[in-house]
Design a protein around this motif. Structure first.
Motif, PDB file in Angstrom:
ATOM      1  N   PRO A   1     -61.362  71.718 103.348  1.00 38.89           N
ATOM      2  CA  PRO A   1     -61.026  72.928 103.857  1.00 38.89           C
ATOM      3  C   PRO A   1     -59.603  73.104 104.678  1.00 38.89           C
ATOM      4  O   PRO A   1     -59.148  72.101 104.876  1.00 38.89           O
ATOM      5  CB  PRO A   1     -62.101  73.165 105.125  1.00 38.89           C
ATOM      6  CG  PRO A   1     -63.390  72.101 104.774  1.00 38.89           C
ATOM      7  CD  PRO A   1     -62.592  70.966 103.983  1.00 38.89           C
ATOM      8  N   ARG A   2     -58.934  74.374 104.645  1.00 36.34           N
ATOM      9  CA  ARG A   2     -57.539  74.267 105.058  1.00 36.34           C
ATOM     10  C   ARG A   2     -57.489  73.514 106.333  1.00 36.34           C
ATOM     11  O   ARG A   2     -56.332  72.970 106.614  1.00 36.34           O
ATOM     12  CB  ARG A   2     -57.223  75.703 105.114  1.00 36.34           C
ATOM     13  CG  ARG A   2     -57.062  76.290 103.647  1.00 36.34           C
ATOM     14  CD  ARG A   2     -56.535  77.994 103.802  1.00 36.34           C
ATOM     15  NE  ARG A   2     -56.316  78.468 102.779  1.00 36.34           N
ATOM     16  CZ  ARG A   2     -55.394  78.186 101.803  1.00 36.34           C
ATOM     17  NH1 ARG A   2     -54.242  77.295 102.080  1.00 36.34           N
ATOM     18  NH2 ARG A   2     -55.201  78.643 100.727  1.00 36.34           N
TER      19      ARG A   2
ATOM     20  N   LEU B   1     -52.196  66.664 101.638  1.00 35.06           N
ATOM     21  CA  LEU B   1     -53.018  66.543 100.189  1.00 35.06           C
ATOM     22  C   LEU B   1     -54.062  67.787 100.394  1.00 35.06           C
ATOM     23  O   LEU B   1     -54.400  68.226 101.432  1.00 35.06           O
ATOM     24  CB  LEU B   1     -53.449  65.514  99.785  1.00 35.06           C
ATOM     25  CG  LEU B   1     -52.484  64.193  99.749  1.00 35.06           C
ATOM     26  CD1 LEU B   1     -53.272  62.808  99.618  1.00 35.06           C
ATOM     27  CD2 LEU B   1     -51.710  64.364  98.536  1.00 35.06           C
ATOM     28  N   PRO B   2     -54.345  68.163  99.035  1.00 35.33           N
ATOM     29  CA  PRO B   2     -55.407  69.420  99.180  1.00 35.33           C
ATOM     30  C   PRO B   2     -56.818  68.787  99.250  1.00 35.33           C
ATOM     31  O   PRO B   2     -57.936  69.375  99.324  1.00 35.33           O
ATOM     32  CB  PRO B   2     -55.339  70.043  97.782  1.00 35.33           C
ATOM     33  CG  PRO B   2     -54.851  68.866  96.981  1.00 35.33           C
ATOM     34  CD  PRO B   2     -53.907  68.325  97.812  1.00 35.33           C
ATOM     35  N   PHE B   3     -57.030  67.452  99.380  1.00 33.87           N
ATOM     36  CA  PHE B   3     -58.365  66.901  99.544  1.00 33.87           C
ATOM     37  C   PHE B   3     -58.393  65.982 100.396  1.00 33.87           C
ATOM     38  O   PHE B   3     -57.290  65.337 101.045  1.00 33.87           O
ATOM     39  CB  PHE B   3     -58.636  66.192  98.114  1.00 33.87           C
ATOM     40  CG  PHE B   3     -57.835  65.107  97.688  1.00 33.87           C
ATOM     41  CD1 PHE B   3     -58.248  63.882  97.991  1.00 33.87           C
ATOM     42  CD2 PHE B   3     -56.521  65.315  97.020  1.00 33.87           C
ATOM     43  CE1 PHE B   3     -57.503  62.690  97.941  1.00 33.87           C
ATOM     44  CE2 PHE B   3     -55.895  64.043  96.541  1.00 33.87           C
ATOM     45  CZ  PHE B   3     -56.360  62.802  97.163  1.00 33.87           C
ATOM     46  N   VAL B   4     -59.589  65.447 100.910  1.00 36.12           N
ATOM     47  CA  VAL B   4     -59.835  64.272 101.646  1.00 36.12           C
ATOM     48  C   VAL B   4     -60.752  63.322 101.162  1.00 36.12           C
ATOM     49  O   VAL B   4     -61.323  63.598 100.096  1.00 36.12           O
ATOM     50  CB  VAL B   4     -60.330  64.824 103.313  1.00 36.12           C
ATOM     51  CG1 VAL B   4     -59.447  65.679 103.902  1.00 36.12           C
ATOM     52  CG2 VAL B   4     -61.759  65.513 102.985  1.00 36.12           C
ATOM     53  N   GLN B   5     -60.836  61.989 101.409  1.00 40.61           N
ATOM     54  CA  GLN B   5     -61.786  61.104 100.971  1.00 40.61           C
ATOM     55  C   GLN B   5     -62.874  60.782 102.058  1.00 40.61           C
ATOM     56  O   GLN B   5     -62.567  60.631 103.207  1.00 40.61           O
ATOM     57  CB  GLN B   5     -60.998  59.627 100.858  1.00 40.61           C
ATOM     58  CG  GLN B   5     -61.976  58.699  99.958  1.00 40.61           C
ATOM     59  CD  GLN B   5     -60.977  57.421  99.734  1.00 40.61           C
ATOM     60  OE1 GLN B   5     -60.238  56.869 100.223  1.00 40.61           O
ATOM     61  NE2 GLN B   5     -61.519  56.994  98.239  1.00 40.61           N
ATOM     62  N   GLU B   6     -64.222  61.241 101.569  1.00 44.30           N
ATOM     63  CA  GLU B   6     -65.339  61.228 102.568  1.00 44.30           C
ATOM     64  C   GLU B   6     -65.904  59.954 102.177  1.00 44.30           C
ATOM     65  O   GLU B   6     -66.209  59.408 101.118  1.00 44.30           O
ATOM     66  CB  GLU B   6     -66.197  62.188 102.245  1.00 44.30           C
ATOM     67  CG  GLU B   6     -65.432  63.565 102.689  1.00 44.30           C
ATOM     68  CD  GLU B   6     -66.411  64.797 102.315  1.00 44.30           C
ATOM     69  OE1 GLU B   6     -67.598  64.324 101.927  1.00 44.30           O
ATOM     70  OE2 GLU B   6     -66.034  65.990 102.429  1.00 44.30           O
TER      71      GLU B   6
END
Length: 253
Positions: free
Chosen positions: A161-162, A168-173
């Motif tokens: 989410p913004r 970066l446009p992503f995260v690592q979960e």
């Protein structure tokens, strides 16, 4: 003229081969190696040699999950140069991995893509996969979670989410399940996202409480059983990290 024309469309053109000093790194570590450029059948002018650090992440489009590529960083290895027929040039390089490079656990992959920018030519490319280990502070969190009875179940890069997006446009979960200890039976799962810097780690924890009784089941049905917690720590907190993490979870579970 015919040979030059063939070269301009990628036939008989120069090739590259990147050789790394090793294949395993931690987040933020310096990468060293050389790029070997081999000339083709004709002399060529190379505008630039570059290395691109690339990964993939999952993006949801119209309720469908698709895999997208993301360039984490781009490194210039050399300026313009000329490579003769069958000539070989070796160019050393080094650069620091960004702290937000994904670790290669679960389905996450990271690679270096090497290319030559040659005017009017197809880009010859060379791909080298890297093994990325967690930053020592992230490793400390994983160990603390293990001591508290959590098992690392899955690791995946997903579009963020913004309000969670940084560079970066992503995260690592990182997804954990309680398989023992005090939180077994109290939580369904624990998810963590790490934002690493030179000074410490900011972790966003999603604590998914286990439904207890009618009120708990209702909250679960309405997705009200999840709590987001901002959890920060640094090098001086490593020894007490299991207790700090346990306290944070207890306050919100």
């Amino acid at each position: 003229m015919f040979k030059k024309l063939l070269s301009s469309i990628g036939i008989g053109s120069a090739t590259v081969d990147t050789k790394l000093s090793k294949a395993q790194y931690t987040q933020g570590e310096t990468v060293e190696g050389v790029v070997e450029v081999r000339g083709g059948s004709v002399e060529q002018r190379i505008d630039e040699i570059y290395l691109a650090l690339v990964t993939t992440y999952i993006r949801e489009i119209d309720d469908k999950k698709v895999e997208e590529k993301a360039v984490l960083a781009r490194y210039k290895v050399s300026d313009s140069m000329t490579i003769g027929p069958n000539e070989t040039k070796t160019i050393p390089f080094q650069f620091a991995l960004p702290y937000d490079v994904p670790v290669t656990l679960g389905s996450s992959k990271v690679w270096l893509q090497t290319g030559l920018d040659i005017k009017m030519a197809l880009d010859p490319q060379d791909r080298d996969y890297l093994t990325i280990e967690p930053h020592p502070l992230v490793t400390a969190f994983l160990e603390a979670a293990r001591q508290l009875g959590f098992r690392l179940r899955d690791v995946q890069c997903e579009q963020a989410p913004r309000y969670w997006q940084r560079r970066l446009p992503f995260v690592q979960e990182f997804e954990f399940r309680p398989t023992g200890g005090a939180f077994r039976g109290r939580l369904d799962e624990l998810e963590a996202i790490f934002f690493v810097s030179e000074h410490g780690v900011e972790a966003i924890l999603e604590i998914d409480r286990k439904a207890r009784g009618f009120a708990g089941l209702l909250a679960e049905a309405l997705d009200m059983d999840e709590t987001l917690v901002r959890f920060t720590y640094g090098p001086n907190d490593i020894a007490s990290l299991p207790q700090l993490l346990a306290n944070a979870i207890r306050r919100h579970s």
